[in-house]
Design a protein around this motif. Structure first.
Motif, PDB file in Angstrom:
ATOM      1  N   GLU A 102       1.054  -0.973   0.324  1.00 56.98           N
ATOM      2  CA  GLU A 102       0.057  -0.001   0.086  1.00 56.98           C
ATOM      3  C   GLU A 102       0.771   1.441   0.080  1.00 56.98           C
ATOM      4  O   GLU A 102       2.031   1.335   0.502  1.00 56.98           O
ATOM      5  CB  GLU A 102      -0.910  -0.048   1.186  1.00 56.98           C
ATOM      6  N   ALA A 103       0.131   1.589  -1.614  1.00 55.37           N
ATOM      7  CA  ALA A 103       0.898   3.679  -0.720  1.00 55.37           C
ATOM      8  C   ALA A 103       0.177   4.503  -1.612  1.00 55.37           C
ATOM      9  O   ALA A 103      -0.585   4.897  -1.506  1.00 55.37           O
ATOM     10  CB  ALA A 103       2.288   3.239  -1.948  1.00 55.37           C
ATOM     11  N   ILE A 104       0.719   5.884  -0.858  1.00 55.08           N
ATOM     12  CA  ILE A 104      -0.180   6.998  -0.683  1.00 55.08           C
ATOM     13  C   ILE A 104       0.469   7.712  -2.078  1.00 55.08           C
ATOM     14  O   ILE A 104       2.580   7.854  -1.461  1.00 55.08           O
ATOM     15  CB  ILE A 104      -0.592   7.538   0.439  1.00 55.08           C
ATOM     16  N   ALA A 105       0.195   8.133  -2.620  1.00 51.60           N
ATOM     17  CA  ALA A 105       0.559   9.211  -3.488  1.00 51.60           C
ATOM     18  C   ALA A 105       1.051  10.406  -3.861  1.00 51.60           C
ATOM     19  O   ALA A 105      -0.044  10.750  -2.432  1.00 51.60           O
ATOM     20  CB  ALA A 105      -0.369   9.044  -4.835  1.00 51.60           C
ATOM     21  N   ALA A 106       2.414  11.127  -3.737  1.00 53.03           N
ATOM     22  CA  ALA A 106       2.406  12.487  -3.535  1.00 53.03           C
ATOM     23  C   ALA A 106       1.221  13.048  -3.793  1.00 53.03           C
ATOM     24  O   ALA A 106       0.666  12.455  -5.389  1.00 53.03           O
ATOM     25  CB  ALA A 106       3.864  12.970  -4.303  1.00 53.03           C
ATOM     26  N   THR A 107       1.004  14.954  -3.743  1.00 52.76           N
ATOM     27  CA  THR A 107       0.054  15.136  -3.997  1.00 52.76           C
ATOM     28  C   THR A 107       0.354  15.520  -5.303  1.00 52.76           C
ATOM     29  O   THR A 107       1.438  15.661  -6.228  1.00 52.76           O
ATOM     30  CB  THR A 107      -0.148  16.712  -3.429  1.00 52.76           C
ATOM     31  N   PRO A 126       6.425   6.556   2.573  1.00 53.70           N
ATOM     32  CA  PRO A 126       7.255   5.111   1.415  1.00 53.70           C
ATOM     33  C   PRO A 126       5.945   4.379   2.531  1.00 53.70           C
ATOM     34  O   PRO A 126       5.272   4.082   3.229  1.00 53.70           O
ATOM     35  CB  PRO A 126       8.322   5.021   2.892  1.00 53.70           C
ATOM     36  N   ALA A 127       6.323   3.503   1.436  1.00 54.40           N
ATOM     37  CA  ALA A 127       4.989   2.327   0.901  1.00 54.40           C
ATOM     38  C   ALA A 127       5.175   1.802   2.144  1.00 54.40           C
ATOM     39  O   ALA A 127       5.923   1.156   2.764  1.00 54.40           O
ATOM     40  CB  ALA A 127       5.212   1.369  -0.489  1.00 54.40           C
ATOM     41  N   HIS A 128       3.883   0.761   2.534  1.00 54.20           N
ATOM     42  CA  HIS A 128       3.774  -0.446   3.735  1.00 54.20           C
ATOM     43  C   HIS A 128       3.956  -1.904   2.508  1.00 54.20           C
ATOM     44  O   HIS A 128       2.579  -1.539   2.171  1.00 54.20           O
ATOM     45  CB  HIS A 128       2.626   0.064   5.181  1.00 54.20           C
ATOM     46  N   PRO A 150       8.560  -4.106  -6.111  1.00 54.50           N
ATOM     47  CA  PRO A 150       9.898  -3.062  -5.699  1.00 54.50           C
ATOM     48  C   PRO A 150       9.739  -1.365  -4.971  1.00 54.50           C
ATOM     49  O   PRO A 150       8.010  -1.267  -5.397  1.00 54.50           O
ATOM     50  CB  PRO A 150      10.708  -2.794  -6.904  1.00 54.50           C
ATOM     51  N   ASP A 151      10.428  -0.529  -4.382  1.00 51.66           N
ATOM     52  CA  ASP A 151      10.790   0.044  -4.067  1.00 51.66           C
ATOM     53  C   ASP A 151      10.249   0.957  -5.121  1.00 51.66           C
ATOM     54  O   ASP A 151      10.768   1.162  -6.308  1.00 51.66           O
ATOM     55  CB  ASP A 151      11.641   0.757  -3.546  1.00 51.66           C
ATOM     56  N   ALA A 152       8.650   1.836  -5.121  1.00 53.66           N
ATOM     57  CA  ALA A 152       8.723   2.943  -6.091  1.00 53.66           C
ATOM     58  C   ALA A 152       9.056   4.098  -5.516  1.00 53.66           C
ATOM     59  O   ALA A 152      10.297   4.927  -4.551  1.00 53.66           O
ATOM     60  CB  ALA A 152       6.772   3.599  -5.642  1.00 53.66           C
ATOM     61  N   PRO A 153       9.542   4.907  -6.989  1.00 49.34           N
ATOM     62  CA  PRO A 153      10.302   6.046  -6.758  1.00 49.34           C
ATOM     63  C   PRO A 153       9.798   7.144  -5.591  1.00 49.34           C
ATOM     64  O   PRO A 153       8.482   7.355  -5.380  1.00 49.34           O
ATOM     65  CB  PRO A 153       9.996   6.848  -8.168  1.00 49.34           C
ATOM     66  N   SER A 154      10.710   7.978  -4.652  1.00 48.72           N
ATOM     67  CA  SER A 154      10.333   9.048  -3.737  1.00 48.72           C
ATOM     68  C   SER A 154       9.174   9.922  -4.241  1.00 48.72           C
ATOM     69  O   SER A 154       8.510  10.437  -3.377  1.00 48.72           O
ATOM     70  CB  SER A 154      11.224   8.892  -3.350  1.00 48.72           C
ATOM     71  N   ASP A 189      -5.448   9.214  -3.013  1.00 52.94           N
ATOM     72  CA  ASP A 189      -4.833   9.394  -3.374  1.00 52.94           C
ATOM     73  C   ASP A 189      -3.627   8.225  -2.943  1.00 52.94           C
ATOM     74  O   ASP A 189      -2.512   7.605  -3.019  1.00 52.94           O
ATOM     75  CB  ASP A 189      -4.248  10.207  -3.153  1.00 52.94           C
ATOM     76  N   ARG A 190      -4.109   7.044  -2.776  1.00 51.82           N
ATOM     77  CA  ARG A 190      -3.637   5.369  -2.251  1.00 51.82           C
ATOM     78  C   ARG A 190      -3.765   4.435  -2.905  1.00 51.82           C
ATOM     79  O   ARG A 190      -4.806   4.401  -4.502  1.00 51.82           O
ATOM     80  CB  ARG A 190      -4.604   4.399  -1.520  1.00 51.82           C
ATOM     81  N   VAL A 191      -2.973   3.632  -3.567  1.00 49.26           N
ATOM     82  CA  VAL A 191      -2.898   2.607  -4.368  1.00 49.26           C
ATOM     83  C   VAL A 191      -2.357   0.981  -3.242  1.00 49.26           C
ATOM     84  O   VAL A 191      -1.504   0.968  -2.334  1.00 49.26           O
ATOM     85  CB  VAL A 191      -1.549   2.634  -5.253  1.00 49.26           C
ATOM     86  N   VAL A 192      -3.222   0.004  -3.552  1.00 51.53           N
ATOM     87  CA  VAL A 192      -3.282  -1.301  -3.321  1.00 51.53           C
ATOM     88  C   VAL A 192      -2.243  -2.042  -4.060  1.00 51.53           C
ATOM     89  O   VAL A 192      -3.597  -2.407  -4.902  1.00 51.53           O
ATOM     90  CB  VAL A 192      -4.432  -1.455  -2.062  1.00 51.53           C
ATOM     91  N   VAL A 193      -2.040  -2.934  -3.339  1.00 49.24           N
ATOM     92  CA  VAL A 193      -1.563  -4.344  -4.991  1.00 49.24           C
ATOM     93  C   VAL A 193      -2.063  -5.710  -3.608  1.00 49.24           C
ATOM     94  O   VAL A 193      -0.857  -5.129  -2.514  1.00 49.24           O
ATOM     95  CB  VAL A 193       0.129  -4.500  -5.547  1.00 49.24           C
ATOM     96  N   ILE A 194      -1.936  -6.773  -4.289  1.00 49.07           N
ATOM     97  CA  ILE A 194      -2.383  -7.555  -3.799  1.00 49.07           C
ATOM     98  C   ILE A 194      -2.025  -8.795  -4.711  1.00 49.07           C
ATOM     99  O   ILE A 194      -2.601  -9.135  -5.855  1.00 49.07           O
ATOM    100  CB  ILE A 194      -3.744  -7.928  -3.398  1.00 49.07           C
TER     101      ILE A 194
END
Length: 72
Positions: A7-12, A61-63, A51-55, A38-43
């Motif tokens: 799960e990640a929250i996108a920058a504005t 940071p994604a969880h 992998p780690d998304a670009p900051s 602005d959240r993205v979830v991957v199951i």
């Protein structure tokens, strides 16, 4: 079998870019979801997750968490 939830929250203003990045990097078997907040979830049933998304695409940071099926 382990399934990873990522799960990640996108920058504005960067949600569409984050979704595009996730779609390029998530496993073929993964399900990708987006929210109006602005959240993205991957199951990911492969247990790997993207992998780690670009900051610059992230508000923080994604969880990720690993889950196992509970037999019924």
């Amino acid at each position: 079998m382990t399934t990873r939830m990522w799960e990640a929250i996108a920058a504005t203003g960067r949600l569409d870019e984050l979704v595009a990045w996730v779609m390029q990097h998530a496993a073929e078997a993964a399900q990708v979801y987006r929210s109006a907040e602005d959240r993205v979830v991957v199951i990911d049933p492969t247990g790997s997750g993207p992998p780690d998304a670009p900051s610059e695409l992230l508000a923080r940071p994604a969880h990720s968490w690993d889950f196992e099926v509970v037999p019924r």
